[in-house]
Enzyme design. Structure first.
Site, short mmCIF file in Angstrom:
data_model
loop_
_atom_site.label_atom_id
_atom_site.label_comp_id
_atom_site.label_asym_id
_atom_site.label_seq_id
_atom_site.Cartn_x
_atom_site.Cartn_y
_atom_site.Cartn_z
N GLU A 93 0.82 -1.22 0.00
CA GLU A 93 0.00 0.00 0.00
C GLU A 93 0.86 1.27 0.00
O GLU A 93 2.05 1.23 0.32
CB GLU A 93 -0.89 0.01 1.24
CG GLU A 93 -0.08 -0.03 2.54
CD GLU A 93 -0.93 0.16 3.78
OE1 GLU A 93 -1.45 1.26 3.94
OE2 GLU A 93 -1.05 -0.79 4.57
N ASP A 125 -11.07 -2.56 4.96
CA ASP A 125 -10.11 -3.67 4.93
C ASP A 125 -10.80 -5.00 5.21
O ASP A 125 -10.52 -6.01 4.56
CB ASP A 125 -9.00 -3.47 5.98
CG ASP A 125 -8.10 -2.29 5.69
OD1 ASP A 125 -8.26 -1.65 4.62
OD2 ASP A 125 -7.22 -2.00 6.53
N LYS A 170 -4.35 -2.86 13.95
CA LYS A 170 -3.72 -1.73 14.63
C LYS A 170 -4.18 -1.67 16.09
O LYS A 170 -5.35 -1.89 16.40
CB LYS A 170 -4.03 -0.43 13.89
CG LYS A 170 -3.35 -0.37 12.52
CD LYS A 170 -3.48 1.00 11.89
CE LYS A 170 -2.64 1.07 10.61
NZ LYS A 170 -3.22 0.33 9.49
#
Length: 284
Positions: free
Chosen positions: A17, A130, A147
């Site tokens: 990414e 995502d 995360k």
């Protein structure tokens, strides 16, 4: 052509990414990471292609100069949903995990690498694309888990609900980006060969999901999750939507005197190495 692919024929390929460079790291560290990731790919014998949108053109294999242009001029942070809008409007856009997986699959890339994936944010209805992209695209994603700033319990449940398979690479625990442990168990694999056997099974039975390969942050760079949670409680949120994650990552780096930044760089480097190894053995 809307897509400019710079993939060299015959090489194992890993997609990466652009958001991690443009929105996830300070500029100096971002460029250093780009150079190091490229160096690793050359040394190991695979091609790392950074995917982004520059002035409306989808580029698969961005150069350092193009990445610097995005940083200098600015770039929207986009998921899969925003790709056609960014292209049609001629925008600069940094791809998240979802957009990177979508574009990778369209051109035949089966291995994607990132630091940490998105998920469910705490306290509000904010679910990353995502998750939905991973639930509908068959690929291998190497990451260090979700995360640390997310609602871990809700995200873990959503991964199960969406039937997204995940394995811990030489670990029994689901890692949390800066942290190696979460208290949540995952199936363990000891080798790249095991990963590929699972992926081949997915292909044979038509299981169109992303296989998450969870590679924990190196132990010496770990920031324990309970410390991250205490720090997050002290942060007054001054962002919304797609800006929440970059804002919180920057704040955590400041509050830990750069420890989370070092962890981020270390895990990304290790993930690139593992993704490359997977791509090379998949190619054979």
């Amino acid at each position: 052509m809307i897509i400019e692919s710079r993939i060299e024929k015959g090489n194992p390929v890993v997609g990466m990414e652009t958001t991690v460079f443009v929105h996830g790291l300070p500029r100096k560290e971002a460029i250093e990471l780009f150079r190091r990731a490229k160096e690793i790919s050359r040394e190991k014998g695979f091609q790392l292609v950074v995917i982004g949108i520059l002035k409306g053109k989808i580029i698969v294999g961005m150069s350092e100069e193009e990445l610097e242009t995005m940083m200098r001029e600015g770039a929207d942070k986009i998921g899969t949903r925003e790709i056609p809008i960014a292209v049609a409007k001629g925008k600069n856009a940094a791809t998240t995990v979802s957009a990177t997986i979508f574009l990778s699959r369209r051109i035949g890339i089966e291995v994607v690498v990132t630091g940490g994936t998105g998920g469910v944010h705490p306290g509000r209805v904010d679910v990353s694309q995502d998750l939905t992209e991973m639930a509908s695209s068959r690929t291998i994603l190497v990451s260090s888990g979700i995360k640390s700033i997310l609602d871990v319990e809700a995200t873990f449940e959503m991964l199960e609900t969406l039937e997204i398979p995940l394995v811990g690479f030489k670990t029994d625990e689901f890692p949390l980006f800066f942290s190696r442990k979460s208290g949540r168990r995952v199936p363990r694999v000891e080798s790249v060969e095991e990963v590929l056997k699972i992926y081949e099974t997915m292909r044979e039975i038509g299981f169109e999901k992303t296989l998450m390969v969870l590679n924990p942050v190196p132990e010496e760079y770990e920031v324990p999750h309970d410390e991250i949670e205490r720090l997050l409680e002290k942060i007054e949120l001054e962002a919304e939507g797609k800006e929440v994650t970059p804002f919180l990552l920057k704040k955590l780096a400041e509050m830990t005197n750069g420890r989370t930044l070092k962890a981020n760089l270390a895990l990304l480097e290790e993930n690139v190495k593992l993704a490359g190894e997977i791509a090379m053995k998949l190619k054979r």
